[in-house]
Design an enzyme around this catalytic site. Structure first.
Site, PDB file in Angstrom:
ATOM      1  N   GLY A  42      -4.673   4.672  -5.564  1.00  0.00           N
ATOM      2  CA  GLY A  42      -5.615   5.008  -4.494  1.00  0.00           C
ATOM      3  C   GLY A  42      -5.304   4.410  -3.136  1.00  0.00           C
ATOM      4  CG  ASP A  97      -8.779   2.652  -3.765  1.00  0.00           C
ATOM      5  OD1 ASP A  97      -9.160   1.556  -4.258  1.00  0.00           O
ATOM      6  OD2 ASP A  97      -8.641   3.680  -4.455  1.00  0.00           O
ATOM      7  CG  ASP A 100     -17.933   1.304  -7.340  1.00  0.00           C
ATOM      8  OD1 ASP A 100     -18.973   1.281  -6.686  1.00  0.00           O
ATOM      9  OD2 ASP A 100     -17.806   1.988  -8.378  1.00  0.00           O
ATOM     10  CE  LYS A 128     -18.297   3.722  -4.018  1.00  0.00           C
ATOM     11  NZ  LYS A 128     -18.501   4.658  -5.134  1.00  0.00           N
ATOM     12  CG  PHE A 149     -17.185   9.433  -6.829  1.00  0.00           C
ATOM     13  CD1 PHE A 149     -16.939   8.301  -7.596  1.00  0.00           C
ATOM     14  CD2 PHE A 149     -16.160  10.358  -6.654  1.00  0.00           C
ATOM     15  CE1 PHE A 149     -15.695   8.088  -8.174  1.00  0.00           C
ATOM     16  CE2 PHE A 149     -14.919  10.150  -7.238  1.00  0.00           C
ATOM     17  CZ  PHE A 149     -14.686   9.017  -8.001  1.00  0.00           C
TER      18      PHE A 149
HETATM   19  P1  IMP Z   1     -14.478  -1.311  -9.342  1.00  0.00           P
HETATM   20  O1  IMP Z   1     -13.680  -2.002 -10.387  1.00  0.00           O
HETATM   21  O2  IMP Z   1     -15.759  -0.742  -9.853  1.00  0.00           O
HETATM   22  O3  IMP Z   1     -14.696  -2.155  -8.095  1.00  0.00           O
HETATM   23  O4  IMP Z   1     -13.667  -0.034  -8.926  1.00  0.00           O
HETATM   24  C1  IMP Z   1     -12.480  -0.091  -8.263  1.00  0.00           C
HETATM   25  C2  IMP Z   1     -11.683   1.181  -8.414  1.00  0.00           C
HETATM   26  O5  IMP Z   1     -12.480   2.295  -8.848  1.00  0.00           O
HETATM   27  C3  IMP Z   1     -11.121   1.590  -7.072  1.00  0.00           C
HETATM   28  O6  IMP Z   1      -9.879   0.969  -6.819  1.00  0.00           O
HETATM   29  C4  IMP Z   1     -11.033   3.099  -7.213  1.00  0.00           C
HETATM   30  O7  IMP Z   1      -9.809   3.460  -7.801  1.00  0.00           O
HETATM   31  C5  IMP Z   1     -12.166   3.468  -8.140  1.00  0.00           C
HETATM   32  N1  IMP Z   1     -13.366   3.919  -7.388  1.00  0.00           N
HETATM   33  C6  IMP Z   1     -14.534   3.247  -7.205  1.00  0.00           C
HETATM   34  N2  IMP Z   1     -15.393   3.977  -6.475  1.00  0.00           N
HETATM   35  C7  IMP Z   1     -14.755   5.112  -6.162  1.00  0.00           C
HETATM   36  C8  IMP Z   1     -15.115   6.268  -5.390  1.00  0.00           C
HETATM   37  O8  IMP Z   1     -16.203   6.398  -4.802  1.00  0.00           O
HETATM   38  N3  IMP Z   1     -14.172   7.238  -5.314  1.00  0.00           N
HETATM   39  C9  IMP Z   1     -12.946   7.150  -5.906  1.00  0.00           C
HETATM   40  N4  IMP Z   1     -12.574   6.103  -6.628  1.00  0.00           N
HETATM   41  C10 IMP Z   1     -13.465   5.081  -6.753  1.00  0.00           C
END
Ligand code: IMP
Length: 173
Positions: A42, A97, A100, A128, A149
């Site tokens: 990403g 990228d 979340d 986020k 998303f």
């Molecule tokens: P986390 O582990 O929940 O913080 O997610 C991190 C990863 O999830 C990011 O590096 C993205 O690849 C994916 N991700 C989280 N939210 C989104 C979104 O809104 N769109 C696309 N990919 C996302």
């Protein structure tokens, strides 16, 4: 056609990325080599624009991780591609990228700290904060965005939409 209204257009992205590049170089100092670790897949479009806004010495490495299927995190982080070179003694900047839940980044920070870099910082294009379940340090943030998303500019939904030149809110096909 998919409905993906723009949240961040190309000009907004490039203006902020140029600022981030300057901020980053200021923090590291003029001549310090920065090892930028792009988190696949990403971050690669952000990484390629960002490094062109950082003056001075920059090295590139890539780390593959996977934690998402569709629009939901699996809650499990897997390394799909490891670094080619040692980061011991290097000044490392992880290029993400989006942060979340924070799960992926917490895992990555812990994993990279063990390899004894001289310093470890993170830049994320998008944040986020309302979704955070794993509190994690992020030194540089491009944009805080609401709980939606998003796709485009490298971000995908099951490998689609990475090539949109802007960041858009995914609203279904
Ligand atoms: P986390 O582990 O929940 O913080 O997610 C991190 C990863 O999830 C990011 O590096 C993205 O690849 C994916 N991700 C989280 N939210 C989104 C979104 O809104 N769109 C696309 N990919 C996302």
């Amino acid at each position: 056609m998919p409905k993906t209204p723009a949240l961040l257009d190309e000009t907004t992205l490039q203006t902020r990325i140029a600022e981030l590049g300057k901020e980053i170089r200021e923090v590291y100092g003029e001549d310090t080599p920065i090892t930028c670790i792009g988190v696949l897949k990403g971050s690669i479009i952000f990484l390629s624009d960002l490094v062109r806004c950082i003056d001075g010495p920059v090295e590139l490495e890539f780390l593959g991780v996977s934690s998402y299927r569709g629009t939901e995190s699996t809650g499990e982080v897997r390394i799909t591609h490891d670094l080619h070179n040692s980061i011991a003694g290097k000044h490392v900047l992880v290029v993400e990228d989006i942060v979340d839940t924070g799960l992926t980044l917490s895992y990555l920070r812990d994993m990279l700290e063990v390899r004894e870099p001289a310093s470890l910082r993170v830049v994320a294009l998008l944040d986020k904060p309302s979704r955070r379940t794993s509190p994690v340090q992020v030194e540089f943030i491009g944009f805080e965005i609401p709980d939606a998303f998003v796709v485009g500019y490298g971000l995908d939904l099951d490998e689609r939409y990475r090539n949109l030149p802007y960041v858009g809110i995914y609203q279904g096909d």
